[in-house]
Design an enzyme around this catalytic site. Sequence first.
Site, mmCIF file in Angstrom:
data_model
loop_
_atom_site.group_PDB
_atom_site.id
_atom_site.type_symbol
_atom_site.label_atom_id
_atom_site.label_comp_id
_atom_site.label_asym_id
_atom_site.label_seq_id
_atom_site.Cartn_x
_atom_site.Cartn_y
_atom_site.Cartn_z
ATOM 1 N N THR A 71 2.526 9.449 2.549
ATOM 2 C CA THR A 71 3.513 10.077 3.438
ATOM 3 C C THR A 71 4.924 9.785 2.929
ATOM 4 O OG1 THR A 71 2.012 9.865 5.318
ATOM 5 C CG2 THR A 71 4.352 10.148 5.829
ATOM 6 N N ASN A 143 -6.442 18.585 2.135
ATOM 7 C CA ASN A 143 -7.144 17.470 2.781
ATOM 8 C C ASN A 143 -8.219 17.914 3.767
ATOM 9 O OD1 ASN A 143 -4.327 18.050 3.715
ATOM 10 N ND2 ASN A 143 -5.077 17.072 5.569
ATOM 11 N N GLN A 173 -5.089 14.081 -2.220
ATOM 12 C CA GLN A 173 -6.533 14.339 -2.109
ATOM 13 C C GLN A 173 -7.156 14.719 -3.449
ATOM 14 O OE1 GLN A 173 -8.601 13.927 0.464
ATOM 15 N NE2 GLN A 173 -7.050 13.387 1.974
ATOM 16 N N HIS A 195 -5.123 4.540 -0.865
ATOM 17 C CA HIS A 195 -6.317 4.365 -0.030
ATOM 18 C C HIS A 195 -7.270 5.553 -0.074
ATOM 19 C CE1 HIS A 195 -5.485 6.671 3.828
ATOM 20 N NE2 HIS A 195 -4.271 6.667 3.315
ATOM 21 N N THR A 231 11.265 -5.048 -0.822
ATOM 22 C CA THR A 231 10.514 -6.002 -1.635
ATOM 23 C C THR A 231 9.155 -5.415 -1.992
ATOM 24 O OG1 THR A 231 11.658 -7.837 -0.607
ATOM 25 C CG2 THR A 231 9.556 -8.348 -1.673
ATOM 26 N N CYS A 319 -5.344 12.704 10.482
ATOM 27 C CA CYS A 319 -4.026 12.559 11.082
ATOM 28 C C CYS A 319 -3.873 13.452 12.310
ATOM 29 C CB CYS A 319 -2.945 12.906 10.058
ATOM 30 S SG CYS A 319 -3.313 12.290 8.434
#
Length: 374
Positions: A71, A143, A173, A195, A231, A319
Amino acid sequence: MSTYLDHAATTPMRPEAVDAMVPFLGERFGNPSGSHAVAREAKKALEDAREIVASALGARPGEVVFTGGGTEADNLAVLGRHAVQRGSLVCTAIEHHAVLHACAAAGEQRLAPVGSDGVVDLDALGDLLDGDVSVVSVMLANNEVGTIQPFADVAALVRERAPGAVLHTDAVQAFPWLDVASLAAAADMVAVSAHKFGGPKGVGALVVRDGVKVAPIIHGGGQERDRRSGTYNVAGIAGMAAAMQATVADRRETVRRVSALRDRLADGLISAVPGAVESGDRLRKVAGNCHLSFEGVEAEALLVLLDGAGICASAGSACTSGAVEPSHVLTAMGVPPERAVGALRLSLGVTTTEADVELALDAVPSAVARLRSS
Ligand code: PLP
């Protein structure tokens, strides 16, 4: 144990990715932005990971910007570029909301339609392109329905009709299944998310080709050559790189094995469930996608029955699941609302087995029949 058929939502971590992360959650805890020995050790891991990610995406290491997921990568591409170059934004009607909503937030948005096969209409896309366009975003693979876009044709069209525009592709995807390095070679920006291919959640990358400027959307310490402050998630980045390496190494074999499983699943369900309709042209879909719609059924109720039978699936994209509205993707493909609300996405992955497919072949037809008769 559940039968997990929701790999497009997220897929289990690859053991290689877990192993790669562990040291950075323990003794190698340094912040790569420092200059002492502990920091240098973390910096070395970061730059090693950058080389791996760059090579898997057909980019130079300096072109890789690490982000906090897909995203953010899409938002950096759209909003970060739009901040540098104002203009109209063109994307397909079936983009993930990370692109659709970012374009809508940025300015004048033009939506390119897709056909009933879920593939972008190139003539219509061409008509939307002109000298006012700053960003064009066309995903490599969808997706929900898994359709693969003709990206080389898209790129040629953009260069011809909107030569000043920057071309972004959401390859989130696509990466588990397709050689993104070559398929997205003509893109100026490419987004991926760890992921979806066996890395951890909350890590991704955006390739920004040399010479393409993006303004940061997250401001702070100026990491990533001032394109993304914050970071570094060293463990996550190391995990993403290891998952990428493993994915690329066995991608050809995975595609062969999983597409055979998917074909068995899709063909079996089509023959067992009266009126089942497959979404998209199977020859133009990623290997792991089995997407069907059933009239006379509400997908949310179907998911509850399947969950009870030990099957994890999705009604659309993760989502947006929970929404009763037909998905924007199916609507754009012209699927009538009464069928679109009965759409089921079974998405397969590296860990999917024949036993998973057999269970789904058993459970889905009886669940649909039960709902239709109630
Ligand atoms: N783009 C596509 C095509 C996706 O499928 C997803 C996740 O579902 C995203 C972007 C967002 O990625 P992330 O979950 O890493 O924010």
